[in-house]
Design a protein around this motif. Structure first.
Motif: not given
Length: 767
Positions: A702-712
Motif C-alpha cells: 500500500t505504501e508503494q502505491a503512494k510512492t509510485v503515484q508520486e513518481a508518476f
C-alpha cells in the motif's frame, strides 16, 4: 503422408500452420497466438496424432535455425511413440544478421531531417535496449567447483576457489570486450553504497573482499572471451550457495534466480563425485517447479553442469555411469529430460591460464616447472582416454555438435593438443549452449524492443508532419487546427482538468486483490510446514545426538522456507507495483483522449493529443521504479532476536537462534519425541515469520502505491510540458503562411523519408 507447413516468426511471436496446404481449423490446438514456439512445440506430435489421425508426417519449417533444431529434436523424440516425422528447413535471415541493419537504420535516423529524432531520449532508449544485459546465474552447493567453472569461462583466475565453501559475496561479471585481459570492480555494501573502486582486479583482491563483512556485492567489468558484448552484454553472476552463505539476503537471491518469473539462464553446478546432498535436494525441488511451467523455454534455461568428471580412475567407474546417476537423481526430483553437461572445469582453467603462453609442440618437460608439468600431464590424459572425452555426452543440437567437431578436427590436424583437450574438458560445449540460449531468446526479444522503440518515435514524427503539410496547404484547415489547439491548451491549463485527473489516479488501488494473494502465500507457507512435520523422518524417537541433528535440519528447512516465501512476497509486491504503474500510464493516456472532449461537436477531430504524444509515452516503468528506489527488500527481512543464554530443550521458543546446536547439548533425557520436537521448533518460527513478514507485506504494498503515484505525477508533469511545446510549434505553423509551396514540398520529402525508414524497420521483424 500428411504435409505440414509451419512458419514461425520469433520477433512477432506469430505462427502460421497449414495441413496439406490448407489453414487449420479454428478450434485446432495448432493455433498458437502470440506464443513462443518453445511453449507448445513439445505437444506437436500429440496434436498431429489427434487432429490428423496418421503416423507419417512431413513438416516443412520456415524460421530461424535454433527454432528448427528444436522442431527436429521433438520430431526425433516422437519416434518412440511410433510416429514418423521428417523435417525440412526453409532458411530465413538469422538473428545475428539483423543487428548490423538495425545499427545502420539508427545511424540514418540520426542523419535524417527530424531534430526530435536526434534528441537524447531516443538515443538513450536505443542504447539501453542495444546494450541490454543478459544474466547467467551460476548456482551450486559446497565444493561443486562453481568458482573454478566461472574462472574457466573467463579464462582468468579471478574468483576464489578451494575445497571449503568460499564464496561469501554476490559477484556480477559483465562482459566488456574493450577491457581485454583487465578486470575492474566496484564494491557495494548491503544498502547499495559503493565502498571502493578497483582497477585491474586480482585474485588476491577478491579473496580480501570475500572476508570483509560489510561487502555485499561486487560488480566487475571485463572480457568474457566466448561471447561478444556488441550484441548482448552477458553478465555472469556468482552467488554464495544457500548452504554456505553468510548473508540471509544471498539465500533469497538464489531463490529469486530459480523462481518461475525469472528469465535468466541458470548454470547449476553439481559435484559429479558427490550427489544427493540435502542442500542440492532442497534447491532442486524448487527448480523442478520452475521448469514445470512455460514449456521448453523453462527447461532450456537450466543447464546442469556435472563437474569433476575427470577424477574417476580407469576401471573403477565411468563418465557414462556417473551421468546416468545424475539423470536418475534429477528425474527423481521431478526434473524431466534435464540438459546435463559433463565438465572438467579445473583442467579447462589450467589450459587457459597456466598453459596460455606454452607451445606444447616444442614443450621440454625437463625444464618445465611443476605446475606446467602437471597440467601438461592432465592434457595428455584427456586426449588419450576416449572415455574422458566429455564433449561426446553434451546434449547439443546438431549444428552445435558439428561446430564442436570442427574445432576438434582442426586442433588434431594442427597438432594443437591444448585446444583438443579444451574441447574434451566439456567447457566449449557449455559455452556453445549459453550462446545458443542468448541467440534463441535474448537477441530476438532485444530486436523486437529496438524496433518498437523506433516505431513509436517515428509514429509521432509522422503524425505531426502530416499535420504540418495539411496546415501549409489548406488555410481553412490551419484555422480549424488553431481553434482546436486553443481549446486543448485551455483544457491543459484548467484546474478542473487537473483535479479530475488527480481523482482518477487516486482511485487506482489493489488492496483487496493483493490481500487475497498474500493470504494464498501464507497458506502455501503453512502447507509446506505441515508436510515437513508429517514427514517420516520426524515420526520417531531421537536420542540426544539425533535430536541435535534434527534441530539443525529443521533450522535449515525454516530458513529455506523463509527465503522462498520472502521471494514470493517480493514478487507479488513487484507485480503489484508494475500493474499500478501501467494503470497510471493508461489513465494519463485517457486524459489525453479526454482533452478533445469539447471538440466532439465538430465534424472531424484532426488534432489528437494521444497520437502526437505516442512516442513520448514510452515510459520505462521498470527504469522509473528502479530510479526512484521503489522496490526494497528490507521491510520483508526477518528480524532476529538476541541470543538467549537460558536456552534449553524444554524451551522451544528459544530454539530459533543461530546457535541452535547448543540447545540439545543441555538436555538430559534419553529420548525425545520427533513429532513433538518438530512441532515445538517450528511453532515460534511460524508465529514470528507470519507476524513480522507476511502481515507487513500488505502494508508495504500500500505504501508503494503512494510512492509510485508520486513518481508518476512528476513524470506526467514533464509530459504535459512536452505536449504544450508540441502544440506551440503547431500553432506557430498555423500562423506562418509565407512560402507555403516550399513548406509543402519539404513536408512531402520528410514524409517520404519517414515512409522509407519505417519500411526498413518493419522489414527487420519479417522472416
Amino acid at each position: 503422408m500428411v504435409e505440414v507447413f509451419i512458419k514461425y516468426n520469433p520477433y512477432k511471436l506469430e505462427t502460421d500452420v497449414k495441413i496439406n496446404g490448407r489453414d487449420v481449423c479454428e478450434d485446432s490446438r495448432l493455433l498458437t497466438k502470440e506464443k513462443r514456439l518453445q511453449e507448445w512445440i513439445e505437444e506437436l506430435p500429440d496434436i498431429l496424432k489427434d487432429e490428423c489421425n496418421d503416423t507419417n508426417y512431413r513438416v516443412v519449417f520456415k524460421g530461424i535455425s535454433p527454432d528448427f533444431e528444436d522442431l527436429q529434436f521433438i520430431a526425433n523424440s516422437a519416434k518412440n511413440d511410433d510416429l514418423n516425422i521428417s523435417c525440412e528447413h526453409k532458411p530465413v535471415t538469422e538473428t545475428g544478421d539483423k543487428i548490423p541493419e538495425i545499427e545502420k537504420i539508427f545511424e540514418d535516423i540520426q542523419k535524417g531531417p527530424f531534430d526530435e529524432l536526434r534528441q537524447s531520449d531516443l538515443i538513450n532508449a536505443f542504447e539501453n535496449v542495444k546494450n541490454s544485459d543478459f544474466h547467467v546465474d551460476v548456482i551450486a552447493t559446497m565444493s561443486a567447483g562453481k568458482s573454478t567453472l566461472i574462472n574457466a569461462l573467463l579464462a582468468h583466475k579471478l574468483m576464489p576457489s578451494k575445497q571449503a565453501a568460499c564464496t561469501a559475496k554476490i559477484a556480477e561479471i559483465k562482459d566488456m570486450d574493450e577491457l581485454g585481459d583487465v578486470f575492474n570492480a566496484d564494491v557495494y555494501d548491503k544498502n547499495g553504497e559503493r565502498l571502493e573502486h578497483l582497477e585491474n582486479l586480482t585474485y588476491e583482491d577478491m579473496k580480501r573482499l570475500n572476508d570483509i563483512e560489510d561487502v555485499s556485492k561486487i560488480k566487475i567489468e571485463g572480457d568474457i572471451p566466448f561471447v561478444s558484448s556488441e550484441d548482448i552484454s552477458l553478465v555472469l553472476v556468482d552467488t554464495p550457495g544457500p548452504n554456505n552463505s553468510r548473508n540471509e539476503e544471498h539465500k533469497i537471491a538464489t531463490y529469486e534466480m530459480i523462481g518461475q518469473s525469472s528469465k535468466t539462464l541458470v548454470l547449476y553446478v553439481l559435484n559429479g563425485t558427490q550427489l544427493e546432498t540435502n542442500d542440492d535436494s532442497n534447491l532442486l525441488d524448487d527448480i523442478a517447479k520452475s521448469m514445470s511451467v512455460g514449456g521448453k523455454q523453462s527447461k532450456d534455461r537450466f543447464i546442469f553442469v556435472v563437474n569433476k568428471l575427470d577424477n574417476f580412475k580407469k576401471g573403477e567407474d565411468s563418465v557414462e555411469n556417473a551421468l546416468k546417476d545424475v539423470k536418475d537423481y534429477l528425474e527423481k526430483k521431478g526434473i524431466k529430460d534435464p540438459k546435463i553437461f559433463p565438465a572438467s572445469a579445473l583442467t579447462a582453467l589450467n589450459i587457459r591460464t597456466i598453459l596460455k603462453n606454452v607451445d606444447l609442440r616444442s614443450f621440454d618437460p625437463n625444464s618445465a616447472d611443476d605446475e606446467i608439468y602437471d597440467t601438461v600431464g592432465d592434457v595428455r590424459k584427456l586426449n588419450r582416454n576416449d572415455d574422458k572425452h566429455l564433449e561426446k555426452y553434451a546434449p547439443l543440437i546438431p549444428s552445435l555438435k558439428s561446430e564442436i567437431d570442427g574445432i576438434l578436427a582442426k586442433a588434431k590436424s594442427e597438432n594443437d593438443s591444448k585446444t583438443e583437450a579444451l574441447v574434451h574438458s566439456g567447457i566449449c560445449s557449455i559455452e556453445a549452449a549459453i550462446r545458443l540460449y542468448v541467440e534463441k531468446y535474448a537477441k530476438t526479444a532485444k530486436i523486437k524492443n529496438i524496433v518498437d522503440t523506433f516505431n513509436k518515435k517515428l509514429e509521432t514524427a509522422e503524425t505531426i508532419e502530416k499535420l504540418n503539410k495539411e496546415i501549409a496547404s489548406n488555410k481553412e484547415f490551419a484555422d480549424k487546427i488553431q481553434q482546436q489547439i486553443s481549446l486543448i491548451q485551455r483544457e491543459l491549463e484548467s484546474g478542473e482538468n487537473a483535479r479530475k485527473f488527480e481523482q482518477e489516479i487516486s482511485k487506482i488501488n489493489y488492496k483487496d486483490e493483493i490481500s487475497n494473494v498474500i493470504k494464498d502465500i501464507e497458506r502455501e507457507f503453512q502447507t509446506e510446514e505441515t508436510n515437513k512435520l508429517r514427514s517420516e523422518e520426524f515420526q520417531t524417537k531421537f536420542n540426544k545426538q539425533q535430536a541435535e541433528n534434527a534441530c539443525e535440519e529443521l533450522k535449515k528447512f525454516a530458513k529455506d522456507l523463509e527465503a522462498k516465501t520472502v521471494v514470493k512476497l517480493e514478487s507479488v509486491i513487484s507485480e503489484y507495483v508494475q500493474k499500478n504503474a501501467q494503470d497510471l500510464l493508461a489513465q494519463y493516456k485517457q486524459k489525453l483522449e479526454n482533452l478533445t472532449g469539447e471538440l466532439k461537436t465538430t465534424d472531424k477531430i484532426d488534432l489528437k493529443p494521444l497520437k502526437i504524444m505516442a512516442g513520448n509515452l514510452d515510459i520505462s516503468v521498470e527504469d522509473l521504479i528502479e530510479n526512484e528506489n521503489l522496490i526494497k527488500t528490507e521491510t520483508v527481512t526477518v528480524e532476529r532476536r538476541k541470543v538467549n543464554t537460558e536456552k534449553a530443550w524444554y524451551k522451544p521458543w528459544t530454539w530459533f537462534q543461530d546457535d541452535i546446536v547448543k540447545v540439545m547439548k543441555r538436555e538430559n533425557r534419553e529420548y525425545i519425541d520427533g513429532k513433538e520436537l518438530s512441532e515445538k521448533f517450528l511453532a515460534p518460527f511460524e508465529d514470528h515469520f507470519i507476524n513480522k513478514n507476511i502481515k507487513s507485506a500488505e502494508e508495504y504494498a500500500t505504501e508503494q502505491a503512494k510512492t509510485v503515484q508520486e513518481a508518476f505525477k512528476k513524470e506526467f508533469k514533464k509530459l504535459d510540458e512536452v505536449l504544450k511545446n508540441k502544440l506551440n510549434e503547431l500553432s506557430q505553423r498555423t500562423q506562418d503562411r509565407d512560402n507555403t509551396d516550399k513548406a509543402i514540398e519539404e513536408s512531402e520529402k520528410r514524409l517520404q523519408w519517414l515512409k522509407d525508414i519505417r519500411g526498413r524497420i518493419d522489414a527487420i521483424l519479417e522472416i
